[in-house]
Design a protein around this motif. Structure first.
Motif, PDB file in Angstrom:
ATOM      1  N   ARG A   1       0.846  -1.194   0.000  1.00  0.00           N
ATOM      2  CA  ARG A   1       0.000   0.000   0.000  1.00  0.00           C
ATOM      3  C   ARG A   1       0.880   1.242   0.000  1.00  0.00           C
ATOM      4  O   ARG A   1       1.826   1.351   0.782  1.00  0.00           O
ATOM      5  CB  ARG A   1      -0.914   0.015   1.223  1.00  0.00           C
ATOM      6  CG  ARG A   1      -1.945   1.106   1.131  1.00  0.00           C
ATOM      7  CD  ARG A   1      -3.054   0.903   2.099  1.00  0.00           C
ATOM      8  NE  ARG A   1      -4.092   1.872   1.849  1.00  0.00           N
ATOM      9  CZ  ARG A   1      -5.024   2.184   2.705  1.00  0.00           C
ATOM     10  NH1 ARG A   1      -5.068   1.585   3.871  1.00  0.00           N
ATOM     11  NH2 ARG A   1      -5.931   3.075   2.413  1.00  0.00           N
ATOM     12  N   GLN A   2       0.558   2.165  -0.894  1.00  0.00           N
ATOM     13  CA  GLN A   2       1.323   3.406  -0.991  1.00  0.00           C
ATOM     14  C   GLN A   2       1.137   4.245   0.260  1.00  0.00           C
ATOM     15  O   GLN A   2       0.044   4.279   0.829  1.00  0.00           O
ATOM     16  CB  GLN A   2       0.859   4.236  -2.190  1.00  0.00           C
ATOM     17  CG  GLN A   2       1.218   3.659  -3.513  1.00  0.00           C
ATOM     18  CD  GLN A   2       0.699   4.520  -4.651  1.00  0.00           C
ATOM     19  OE1 GLN A   2      -0.248   5.295  -4.484  1.00  0.00           O
ATOM     20  NE2 GLN A   2       1.303   4.391  -5.811  1.00  0.00           N
TER      21      GLN A   2
ATOM     22  N   SER B   1      -3.431   1.832  -3.717  1.00  0.00           N
ATOM     23  CA  SER B   1      -3.836   2.877  -2.779  1.00  0.00           C
ATOM     24  C   SER B   1      -4.996   2.447  -1.897  1.00  0.00           C
ATOM     25  O   SER B   1      -5.104   2.884  -0.762  1.00  0.00           O
ATOM     26  CB  SER B   1      -4.201   4.164  -3.528  1.00  0.00           C
ATOM     27  OG  SER B   1      -5.171   3.896  -4.510  1.00  0.00           O
TER      28      SER B   1
ATOM     29  N   PRO C   1       0.125   7.425   2.260  1.00  0.00           N
ATOM     30  CA  PRO C   1      -0.936   8.374   1.875  1.00  0.00           C
ATOM     31  C   PRO C   1      -0.358   9.678   1.331  1.00  0.00           C
ATOM     32  O   PRO C   1       0.715  10.111   1.721  1.00  0.00           O
ATOM     33  CB  PRO C   1      -1.695   8.608   3.187  1.00  0.00           C
ATOM     34  CG  PRO C   1      -0.801   8.132   4.259  1.00  0.00           C
ATOM     35  CD  PRO C   1       0.121   7.128   3.679  1.00  0.00           C
TER      36      PRO C   1
END
Length: 197
Positions: A142-143, A179, A145
């Motif tokens: 997950r990137q 994302s 934020p």
């Protein structure tokens, strides 16, 4: 997610392209999701060969059956509950979990899902097995934020992503960034080979 993962696993199993699923969870969620689709799944929590009856789901940290099934002494002994046991197991090079993971990484294309890749023991196994010509593995991460980030934070995020990609590439891993968790099924679909291949 277990249902969607089970659907993909079932398809790969039917194409004879899925060797095994390896999980660090104690539960049987993936086995139940596969069974709901009509694909037998065998939880493996000790050294034993795969199964011709369905998908072998190898539980690296042990396995606890769902209630009301009783927990056998062997199942209870398989579970890793504390850091001392965890490190002790991974410091035994001939422990079945280390050999099984090393074999999977050397002989298969692995896709890591729900894994931060910060575990030093897993990284050690990846480092031991990596060869430059080897077909790379994949990790879905997950990137960090980005919403509301200042230009300085955006630059720091870009540097972090670039650094992570370089470090994990040296271990034979390609990062696939996402994302939102809802994107995972689509990304997994894109990794599947064509049925004709």
């Amino acid at each position: 997610m277990p249902k969607r993962l089970a659907q993909l696993a079932q398809r790969l199993h039917q194409q004879h392209r899925l060797h095994q699923l390896i999980t660090f969870n104690y539960d049987s969620l993936i086995e139940h999701a596969l069974l709901d689709l009509g694909t037998p799944a065998l939880p493996v929590y000790r050294e034993e060969r795969g199964t011709s009856r369905g998908v072998a789901v190898r539980h690296v940290h042990g396995y606890l059956p769902p209630p009301p099934d009783p927990v056998t002494p062997e199942q209870a002994a398989s579970v890793v509950f504390d850091e001392e046991t965890y490190h002790s197991r991974f410091n035994q090079p001939h422990h079945w979990t280390n050999r099984m993971m090393l074999s999977a990484i050397r002989e298969s294309i692995c896709v890591f899902i729900g894994f931060s890749m910060t575990d030093p023991n897993v990284r050690r196994i990846l480092e031991q097995s990596h060869e430059p010509e080897q077909t790379p593995h994949f990790v879905l991460l997950r990137q960090p934020p980005l919403q509301g980030a200042t230009p300085d934070l955006q630059l720091a995020r870009a540097r972090l992503i670039h650094t992570q990609e370089n470090i994990l590439r040296e271990l034979g891993l390609n990062i696939i960034w996402y994302s939102e968790y809802g994107n995972l099924p689509v990304l997994l679909e894109l990794l599947l080979p064509d049925e004709e291949a």
